[in-house]
Design an enzyme around this catalytic site. Structure first.
Site, short mmCIF file in Angstrom:
data_model
loop_
_atom_site.label_atom_id
_atom_site.label_comp_id
_atom_site.label_asym_id
_atom_site.label_seq_id
_atom_site.Cartn_x
_atom_site.Cartn_y
_atom_site.Cartn_z
N ASN A 165 0.03 -26.08 -48.24
CA ASN A 165 0.86 -26.36 -47.12
C ASN A 165 2.16 -26.81 -47.62
O ASN A 165 2.73 -27.52 -47.99
CB ASN A 165 0.82 -27.61 -45.61
CG ASN A 165 2.25 -27.15 -44.79
OD1 ASN A 165 2.87 -26.16 -44.84
ND2 ASN A 165 1.96 -28.11 -44.04
N LYS A 222 5.16 -26.08 -46.70
CA LYS A 222 6.39 -26.97 -45.56
C LYS A 222 7.97 -25.66 -45.72
O LYS A 222 7.37 -24.87 -46.93
CB LYS A 222 6.79 -28.14 -45.54
CG LYS A 222 5.23 -28.62 -45.37
CD LYS A 222 5.30 -30.35 -45.14
CE LYS A 222 4.06 -30.82 -44.83
NZ LYS A 222 3.99 -32.03 -44.41
N HIS A 235 0.84 -27.96 -36.17
CA HIS A 235 1.30 -29.59 -37.34
C HIS A 235 1.44 -30.06 -36.49
O HIS A 235 2.78 -30.05 -35.53
CB HIS A 235 1.60 -28.55 -38.66
CG HIS A 235 1.82 -29.73 -39.39
ND1 HIS A 235 2.74 -30.20 -39.52
CD2 HIS A 235 1.41 -29.85 -40.32
CE1 HIS A 235 2.42 -30.98 -41.03
NE2 HIS A 235 1.96 -30.20 -41.32
N GLU A 288 4.04 -31.79 -36.99
CA GLU A 288 5.26 -31.46 -37.80
C GLU A 288 6.39 -30.11 -36.74
O GLU A 288 7.51 -30.38 -36.62
CB GLU A 288 6.33 -30.65 -39.08
CG GLU A 288 5.58 -32.61 -40.02
CD GLU A 288 5.72 -32.29 -41.55
OE1 GLU A 288 6.16 -30.82 -41.55
OE2 GLU A 288 5.90 -33.32 -41.95
N GLU A 319 -5.14 -34.24 -39.18
CA GLU A 319 -4.10 -35.24 -40.06
C GLU A 319 -3.93 -36.02 -39.50
O GLU A 319 -3.17 -35.93 -38.15
CB GLU A 319 -3.23 -33.90 -40.07
CG GLU A 319 -3.77 -32.66 -41.12
CD GLU A 319 -2.36 -32.14 -41.60
OE1 GLU A 319 -2.39 -32.68 -43.10
OE2 GLU A 319 -1.69 -31.90 -40.77
N GLY A 337 3.01 -37.58 -45.00
CA GLY A 337 3.94 -37.99 -45.82
C GLY A 337 4.10 -40.18 -46.23
O GLY A 337 5.50 -40.01 -46.36
N SER A 367 -0.94 -37.11 -47.40
CA SER A 367 -1.20 -37.93 -47.91
C SER A 367 -2.68 -37.89 -49.41
O SER A 367 -3.03 -38.99 -50.21
CB SER A 367 -1.00 -39.58 -48.52
OG SER A 367 0.07 -39.96 -46.93
P1 PGA Z 1 2.02 -35.13 -47.02
O1 PGA Z 1 1.25 -33.87 -45.94
O2 PGA Z 1 0.31 -33.88 -48.01
O3 PGA Z 1 2.72 -34.38 -47.81
O4 PGA Z 1 1.42 -35.87 -46.85
C1 PGA Z 1 0.16 -33.50 -45.24
C2 PGA Z 1 0.52 -31.99 -44.33
O5 PGA Z 1 1.31 -32.86 -43.61
O6 PGA Z 1 -0.06 -31.14 -44.01
#
Ligand code: PGA
Length: 274
Positions: free
Chosen positions: A33, A35, A120, A122, A190, A196, A234
Site C-alpha cells: 500500500n 498510500k 482502510h 485512513e 490492521e 504507522g 508497521s
Molecule cells: P505501515 O502502514 O506499514 O506504514 O504501518 C500499514 C497500512 O496502513 O496499511
C-alpha cells in the site's frame, strides 16, 4: 448457526502454519500500500522496478502493488509479471455517476486491476462508515475484483472490547455476501494503533486474532476456515518472517516498508525463498 470451539482442528497448529502452507505450495500475499507516495511517476516506476527485481529468482511470495490510482493505468498497461498484480487503494460503490474525484470498480476492472483495498483505517478516519465499506465490498465482488477488507480496533484495553469492535466491522463489511463469494474476500486485520507506529503487533496476538476472525466467520456463515487473513501495521524486513511463521496469516499489508526501494527489497528478501 453452527458454533465452534476456539481452535477447530481445521486450523493449522501454532508455529506450523507457515511451514504447512509452504509445503502445500501456497504463496505469502504481500500487499504494498504505497498510500500517497511517491511524488512523481518517475519515482513510482523506479519503486515498481525495485519491487519486481527483488522478486527475481525467488519463490513463495506474490505481490500486489496498490499505488496512487493515477499510476494504475500505465502500470497495468506495461507491467507483465506472474508474481505482481495491481490493486487500488479505494473505490466508489457506484459503477458510475456524478461523484467527483472517485473511481469505480468497473473502471478498475477495465484496467486489469485485480484487487481493491476497502475500509482502510485512513479512509475510515475520513468518515467512511461500515455501511460504505459494505457497499464497496459488494461492488468489488460484482465487478470481479478481490476486495481486501480492512478491519481493526482503535485501541486495546484489558477488557477485550476490541474483539467486539473487530467482529462488528467484519460482519458489517461482509453483510449479505453469499457464502460462495466469502472465499473471494481477503481480510486485512490492521490494528489502528499499529499503523504507522514504531512496532507491529506480536505474532502471538495476531494468531489469537486470526482464530477469532475465523471463529466469527464460522459462527455466522458455517464457513470461513479458509479465508485469507493478512496482517498490517508497521511490518518491515525484521518482523515480517516471524509474523508469517507464527501469526497464522497468509500475507501482509505493508505501508511504509513497501514505498521505499531499499526497504521493500529487504522485506521481500527476508520472506521469499531462493
Ligand atoms: P505501515 O502502514 O506499514 O506504514 O504501518 C500499514 C497500512 O496502513 O496499511
Amino acid at each position: 448457526m453452527r458454533t465452534v470451539g476456539l481452535r477447530p482442528k481445521t486450523y493449522l497448529p501454532l508455529s506450523e502454519g507457515w511451514s504447512r502452507a509452504t509445503i502445500r505450495g501456497m504463496k505469502a500475499l504481500i500487499v504494498c500500500n504505497w498510500k500517497m507516495h511517491p511524488t512523481s511517476y518517475k519515482e513510482a516506476k523506479l519503486l515498481l522496478a525495485a519491487t519486481k527485481k527483488s522478486l527475481q529468482g525467488k519463490r513463495g511470495v506474490s505481490v500486489v502493488i496498490a499505488p496512487p490510482s493515477l499510476y494504475l493505468q500505465p502500470f497495468t498497461a506495461t507491467s507483465k509479471s506472474a508474481h505482481v498484480s495491481f490493486g487500488a487503494q479505494n473505490m466508489h460503490a457506484e459503477a458510475q455517476g456524478a461523484h467527483t474525484g472517485e473511481i469505480s470498480a468497473p473502471q478498475l476492472k477495465d484496467l486489469k486491476v485485480q484487487y481493491v483495498i476497502i475500509g482502510h483505517a485512513e479512509r475510515r478516519s475520513q468518515g467512511e462508515t461500515n455501511e460504505d465499506v459494505r457497499a464497496k465490498v459488494h461492488a468489488a465482488i460484482a465487478a470481479n475484483l478481490t476486495p481486501i477488507l480492512c478491519i481493526g480496533e482503535r485501541t486495546r484495553n484489558a477488557s477485550g472490547d476490541y474483539f467486539t469492535e473487530v467482529r462488528e466491522q467484519l460482519y458489517h463489511g461482509l453483510k449479505d455476501v453469499s457464502i460462495p463469494k466469502l472465499s473471494k474476500v481477503v481480510i486485512a486485520y490492521e490494528p489502528i494503533w499499529a499503523i504507522g507506529a514504531s512496532e507491529a503487533m506480536t505474532p502471538q496476538d495476531m494468531h489469537e486474532m486470526s482464530i477469532y476472525i475465523r471463529k466469527s466467520l464460522v459462527e455466522k456463515y458455517g464457513e470461513g476456515h479458509a479465508v485469507t487473513i493478512l496482517y498490517g501495521g508497521s511490518i518491515d524486513a525484521e518482523n515480517a518472517p516471524a509474523m508469517l511463521k507464527e501469526g497464522d496469516v497468509k500475507g501482509l499489508l505493508v505501508g511504509r516498508a513497501s514505498a521505499d526501494r531499499d526497504k521493500v527489497t529487504a522485506l521481500i528478501g527476508a520472506i521469499a525463498r531462493a
